[in-house]
Design a protein around this motif. Sequence first.
Motif, PDB file in Angstrom:
ATOM      1  N   LEU A 123       0.109   6.297  -0.428  1.00  0.00           N
ATOM      2  CA  LEU A 123       1.253   5.879  -0.072  1.00  0.00           C
ATOM      3  C   LEU A 123       1.697   6.362   1.190  1.00  0.00           C
ATOM      4  CD1 LEU A 123       3.311   5.900  -3.482  1.00  0.00           C
ATOM      5  CD2 LEU A 123       2.434   3.773  -2.191  1.00  0.00           C
ATOM      6  N   PHE A 124       1.378   7.523   1.595  1.00  0.00           N
ATOM      7  CA  PHE A 124       1.636   8.225   2.863  1.00  0.00           C
ATOM      8  C   PHE A 124       0.859   7.115   4.153  1.00  0.00           C
ATOM      9  CE2 PHE A 124       0.189  10.829   6.547  1.00  0.00           C
ATOM     10  CZ  PHE A 124       1.485  10.767   7.169  1.00  0.00           C
ATOM     11  N   ALA A 125      -0.210   6.987   3.721  1.00  0.00           N
ATOM     12  CA  ALA A 125      -1.072   6.079   4.570  1.00  0.00           C
ATOM     13  C   ALA A 125      -0.481   4.743   4.930  1.00  0.00           C
ATOM     14  CB  ALA A 125      -2.482   6.077   4.217  1.00  0.00           C
ATOM     15  N   LYS A 155       3.999  14.334   1.805  1.00  0.00           N
ATOM     16  CA  LYS A 155       3.404  13.036   1.548  1.00  0.00           C
ATOM     17  C   LYS A 155       3.903  12.678   0.362  1.00  0.00           C
ATOM     18  CE  LYS A 155      -0.527  14.909   1.651  1.00  0.00           C
ATOM     19  NZ  LYS A 155      -1.817  15.209   1.635  1.00  0.00           N
ATOM     20  N   PRO A 156       4.354  11.464   0.266  1.00  0.00           N
ATOM     21  CA  PRO A 156       4.247  10.331   0.997  1.00  0.00           C
ATOM     22  C   PRO A 156       5.460   9.963   2.021  1.00  0.00           C
ATOM     23  CG  PRO A 156       5.039   9.714  -1.145  1.00  0.00           C
ATOM     24  CD  PRO A 156       4.971  10.837  -0.972  1.00  0.00           C
ATOM     25  N   ASP A 157       6.147  11.094   2.391  1.00  0.00           N
ATOM     26  CA  ASP A 157       7.397  10.695   3.384  1.00  0.00           C
ATOM     27  C   ASP A 157       6.725  10.556   4.778  1.00  0.00           C
ATOM     28  OD1 ASP A 157       9.338  11.209   5.455  1.00  0.00           O
ATOM     29  OD2 ASP A 157      10.398  12.886   3.955  1.00  0.00           O
ATOM     30  N   PRO A 158       7.060   9.550   5.204  1.00  0.00           N
ATOM     31  CA  PRO A 158       6.537   9.078   6.846  1.00  0.00           C
ATOM     32  C   PRO A 158       7.047  10.016   7.862  1.00  0.00           C
ATOM     33  CG  PRO A 158       8.084   7.429   6.025  1.00  0.00           C
ATOM     34  CD  PRO A 158       8.006   8.470   4.583  1.00  0.00           C
ATOM     35  N   PRO A 181      -5.771   5.318  16.325  1.00  0.00           N
ATOM     36  CA  PRO A 181      -5.485   5.120  14.935  1.00  0.00           C
ATOM     37  C   PRO A 181      -5.596   6.255  14.086  1.00  0.00           C
ATOM     38  CG  PRO A 181      -7.187   3.683  15.991  1.00  0.00           C
ATOM     39  CD  PRO A 181      -6.984   4.766  16.973  1.00  0.00           C
ATOM     40  N   LEU A 182      -4.507   6.255  13.143  1.00  0.00           N
ATOM     41  CA  LEU A 182      -4.458   7.261  12.059  1.00  0.00           C
ATOM     42  C   LEU A 182      -5.377   6.893  11.053  1.00  0.00           C
ATOM     43  CD1 LEU A 182      -2.841   9.953  11.551  1.00  0.00           C
ATOM     44  CD2 LEU A 182      -1.299   8.401  10.249  1.00  0.00           C
ATOM     45  N   VAL A 183      -6.043   7.896  10.206  1.00  0.00           N
ATOM     46  CA  VAL A 183      -6.807   7.922   9.276  1.00  0.00           C
ATOM     47  C   VAL A 183      -6.399   9.144   8.234  1.00  0.00           C
ATOM     48  CG1 VAL A 183      -9.082   7.822   8.155  1.00  0.00           C
ATOM     49  CG2 VAL A 183      -8.845   6.902  10.483  1.00  0.00           C
ATOM     50  N   VAL A 184      -6.075   8.720   7.056  1.00  0.00           N
ATOM     51  CA  VAL A 184      -5.807   9.611   6.084  1.00  0.00           C
ATOM     52  C   VAL A 184      -6.956   9.617   5.062  1.00  0.00           C
ATOM     53  CG1 VAL A 184      -4.143  10.210   4.323  1.00  0.00           C
ATOM     54  CG2 VAL A 184      -3.506   9.108   6.281  1.00  0.00           C
ATOM     55  N   ILE A 185      -7.248  11.034   4.905  1.00  0.00           N
ATOM     56  CA  ILE A 185      -8.318  11.068   3.827  1.00  0.00           C
ATOM     57  C   ILE A 185      -7.733  12.153   2.535  1.00  0.00           C
ATOM     58  CG2 ILE A 185     -10.777  12.116   3.321  1.00  0.00           C
ATOM     59  CD1 ILE A 185     -11.379  11.389   6.309  1.00  0.00           C
ATOM     60  N   GLY A 186      -7.901  11.576   1.433  1.00  0.00           N
ATOM     61  CA  GLY A 186      -7.591  12.159   0.343  1.00  0.00           C
ATOM     62  C   GLY A 186      -7.741  11.876  -1.012  1.00  0.00           C
ATOM     63  N   ASP A 187      -7.147  12.592  -1.988  1.00  0.00           N
ATOM     64  CA  ASP A 187      -7.726  12.221  -3.270  1.00  0.00           C
ATOM     65  C   ASP A 187      -6.672  11.674  -4.172  1.00  0.00           C
ATOM     66  OD1 ASP A 187      -6.340  14.701  -3.260  1.00  0.00           O
ATOM     67  OD2 ASP A 187      -7.104  15.093  -5.385  1.00  0.00           O
ATOM     68  N   LYS A 188      -5.488  11.496  -3.730  1.00  0.00           N
ATOM     69  CA  LYS A 188      -4.527  10.830  -4.659  1.00  0.00           C
ATOM     70  C   LYS A 188      -3.692   9.902  -3.947  1.00  0.00           C
ATOM     71  CE  LYS A 188      -2.905  15.008  -6.912  1.00  0.00           C
ATOM     72  NZ  LYS A 188      -1.760  16.200  -7.126  1.00  0.00           N
ATOM     73  N   ALA A 189      -3.764   8.591  -4.628  1.00  0.00           N
ATOM     74  CA  ALA A 189      -3.160   7.382  -4.267  1.00  0.00           C
ATOM     75  C   ALA A 189      -1.542   7.478  -4.157  1.00  0.00           C
ATOM     76  CB  ALA A 189      -3.486   6.265  -5.256  1.00  0.00           C
ATOM     77  N   LEU A 190      -1.308   8.521  -5.125  1.00  0.00           N
ATOM     78  CA  LEU A 190       0.270   8.344  -4.907  1.00  0.00           C
ATOM     79  C   LEU A 190       0.966   9.330  -3.983  1.00  0.00           C
ATOM     80  CD1 LEU A 190       1.268   8.675  -8.770  1.00  0.00           C
ATOM     81  CD2 LEU A 190       1.769   6.704  -7.343  1.00  0.00           C
ATOM     82  N   THR A 191       0.049   9.911  -3.197  1.00  0.00           N
ATOM     83  CA  THR A 191       0.724  11.035  -1.936  1.00  0.00           C
ATOM     84  C   THR A 191       0.058  10.304  -1.019  1.00  0.00           C
ATOM     85  OG1 THR A 191      -0.963  12.806  -2.820  1.00  0.00           O
ATOM     86  CG2 THR A 191       1.421  12.994  -3.396  1.00  0.00           C
ATOM     87  N   ASP A 192      -1.373  10.540  -1.001  1.00  0.00           N
ATOM     88  CA  ASP A 192      -2.186  10.494   0.265  1.00  0.00           C
ATOM     89  C   ASP A 192      -2.100   8.828   0.477  1.00  0.00           C
ATOM     90  OD1 ASP A 192      -2.859  13.138   0.421  1.00  0.00           O
ATOM     91  OD2 ASP A 192      -4.303  12.873  -1.138  1.00  0.00           O
TER      92      ASP A 192
END
Length: 160
Positions: free
Chosen positions: A115-117, A86-89, A102-113
Amino acid sequence: MAQEIIEKHLWEIDLGDIAECVILIDIDGTIAVADTDTVESGVSEALQALQERNRVFLFSNNINGERLASLARSLNVPHIASSHRKPDPRVLRDIPNEDNWPLVVIGDKALTDGLFAEFVAARFIKVRRVRGAGESNLQRFTYWVDDLSAPLVKAIKRHT
């Protein structure tokens, strides 16, 4: 896509409105202390509840794939083993979604999780980070940079 910043840990929030989704959950900082096998209490129950109405997968940018597999086995949740990070699509290629849920991404980082979302048009739920006493200075610095960048990521998303 929607971005939600929640100041609670994953196991503290009500995710009952999420149904018939493919959910990708980051492990480090989201369900476990970074780079450890220490899973917070309440995680197993939260993951089980999500799995009742969704397809849930664990994922990590950490290169230790055996650790990810071991955590997934212990929590009885499938995981995604991908050569991409991540964040590579392109990570999306490794996520089974035959029903086009639908896809849901749950994470703690804006820069990886986060941006990936954004890159894969997913709903992003940013949760409160799980921290450990043994965090390295590099991990603390990385989290600090991510915390500073979260408003920038959010502003970028508004203009795309």
